[in-house]
Write an enzyme that holds these catalytic residues in place. Sequence first.
Site, short mmCIF file in Angstrom:
data_model
loop_
_atom_site.label_atom_id
_atom_site.label_comp_id
_atom_site.label_asym_id
_atom_site.label_seq_id
_atom_site.Cartn_x
_atom_site.Cartn_y
_atom_site.Cartn_z
N CYS A 82 37.74 35.23 42.62
CA CYS A 82 37.55 35.02 41.18
C CYS A 82 37.75 33.37 41.18
O CYS A 82 36.36 32.79 41.06
CB CYS A 82 39.37 35.57 40.33
SG CYS A 82 38.92 35.65 39.12
N HIS A 173 40.54 40.79 42.07
CA HIS A 173 42.02 40.01 43.08
C HIS A 173 42.29 41.61 43.96
O HIS A 173 42.89 42.12 43.39
CB HIS A 173 42.67 39.76 42.02
CG HIS A 173 42.93 39.11 41.00
ND1 HIS A 173 42.70 37.58 41.71
CD2 HIS A 173 42.20 38.89 40.05
CE1 HIS A 173 42.03 36.68 40.36
NE2 HIS A 173 41.46 37.00 39.58
N GLU A 175 43.89 40.81 46.42
CA GLU A 175 45.09 40.72 47.01
C GLU A 175 46.63 40.99 46.28
O GLU A 175 47.39 40.73 46.65
CB GLU A 175 45.00 39.13 46.96
CG GLU A 175 45.36 38.01 45.58
CD GLU A 175 44.41 38.02 44.84
OE1 GLU A 175 44.35 37.23 44.09
OE2 GLU A 175 43.11 38.24 45.44
#
Length: 195
Positions: A82, A173, A175
């Site tokens: 990002c 994302h 994560e």
Amino acid sequence: MITIGILNVQGAVSEHYDITKTAVENMNIEAKVESVRYADEVAKCDGIIISGGESTVIGKIIQRRGIDTVIKENNIPVFGTCAGMVLLAKKTDFDQPLIGLMDIDVERNAFGRQKDSFESMLSFLDEDYLGVFIRAPAVKDYDKSKDNIQVLSELDGKVVAIKQNHNIAIAFHPELTDDTRIHEYFIQEILDCVV
């Protein structure tokens, strides 16, 4: 033993730390995952992850602390998600500090504002992957003359994951999921560098 640094200046740092630790365990390799904040700490790393957050703020801190210089001088592979994608670019649609490691032009907020955040299945290296997009950027253009650039994923005709040399820029994302494949992919890039 490799050291993977999670740049801890702003953004989704703890999530990247946790999923990177899980990826290391899944790969059954010897690696340390460390939170890093300053240039001398970054210099000790074999790879750096830059999380989402506010790219302008992160960029200013990186520049002020000389982290960008250390990354370039030591040729440290970087994985940016990002805001990290924006920072890896040589050009973006806003006047801000960039690391500029990749020959890409990134459009910030390419999919809309925070309220337009969404999840979407996409293909990453020919495998299905659930992408979490939060105020996500996208690659507007890249230097197609460079044979060291590889598009890893597209969504709605926009490049959302791209690799150049050992650097990886992703608009979404990973994560924020339990899927460690993309982190494992980056860790393999680090291993290929240090061997």
